[in-house]
Design a protein around this motif. Structure first.
Motif, PDB file in Angstrom:
ATOM      1  N   ASP A  26       7.452  53.453  14.459  1.00 40.88           N
ATOM      2  CA  ASP A  26       8.800  53.179  13.973  1.00 40.88           C
ATOM      3  C   ASP A  26       8.957  51.786  13.188  1.00 40.88           C
ATOM      4  O   ASP A  26       9.742  51.319  12.674  1.00 40.88           O
ATOM      5  CB  ASP A  26       9.657  53.096  15.463  1.00 40.88           C
ATOM      6  CG  ASP A  26      10.098  54.222  15.729  1.00 40.88           C
ATOM      7  OD1 ASP A  26       9.532  55.364  15.195  1.00 40.88           O
ATOM      8  OD2 ASP A  26      10.519  54.411  17.022  1.00 40.88           O
ATOM      9  N   LYS A  52       4.566  55.728  19.036  1.00 43.46           N
ATOM     10  CA  LYS A  52       5.929  55.676  18.147  1.00 43.46           C
ATOM     11  C   LYS A  52       6.369  54.302  18.133  1.00 43.46           C
ATOM     12  O   LYS A  52       6.967  53.876  17.090  1.00 43.46           O
ATOM     13  CB  LYS A  52       6.659  56.512  19.138  1.00 43.46           C
ATOM     14  CG  LYS A  52       8.053  56.824  18.366  1.00 43.46           C
ATOM     15  CD  LYS A  52       9.082  57.566  18.986  1.00 43.46           C
ATOM     16  CE  LYS A  52      10.457  58.088  18.480  1.00 43.46           C
ATOM     17  NZ  LYS A  52      10.738  57.047  17.602  1.00 43.46           N
ATOM     18  N   GLU A  53       6.410  53.559  18.968  1.00 50.63           N
ATOM     19  CA  GLU A  53       6.859  52.186  18.763  1.00 50.63           C
ATOM     20  C   GLU A  53       6.281  51.484  17.528  1.00 50.63           C
ATOM     21  O   GLU A  53       6.882  50.757  16.773  1.00 50.63           O
ATOM     22  CB  GLU A  53       6.391  51.309  19.972  1.00 50.63           C
ATOM     23  CG  GLU A  53       6.892  49.961  20.049  1.00 50.63           C
ATOM     24  CD  GLU A  53       6.545  49.135  21.371  1.00 50.63           C
ATOM     25  OE1 GLU A  53       6.557  47.807  21.271  1.00 50.63           O
ATOM     26  OE2 GLU A  53       6.086  49.483  22.396  1.00 50.63           O
TER      27      GLU A  53
END
Length: 73
Positions: free
Chosen positions: A53, A49-50
């Protein structure tokens, strides 16, 4: 059943039961890409996700994580 184990990131063992009720122990070994694609571990999902994003596609994020692991980062 007691001998069925999982070693995170390497393999998972399970017990297959056929329609005839024959029990077969099975070891599922996945490559690192497929591991990250299917993981339910919150820490691993957070790594993906990091990067997504930041604009990377999931596949590219996973490839980057694998490269970073290989470099010891």
């Amino acid at each position: 059943m007691k001998s069925i184990t999982t070693t995170k990131g390497q393999y998972s063992e399970l017990l297959l039961i056929t329609p005839e009720e024959i029990k077969i122990p099975y070891r599922l070994v996945m490559d690192r890409f497929f591991y990250y694609l299917t993981t339910t571990d919150p820490k691993d999902k957070a790594k993906i996700k990091e990067l997504t994003d930041k604009g990377l596609e999931v596949g590219e994020a996973i490839k980057k994580i694998i490269v970073m692991e290989e470099m010891g980062l």
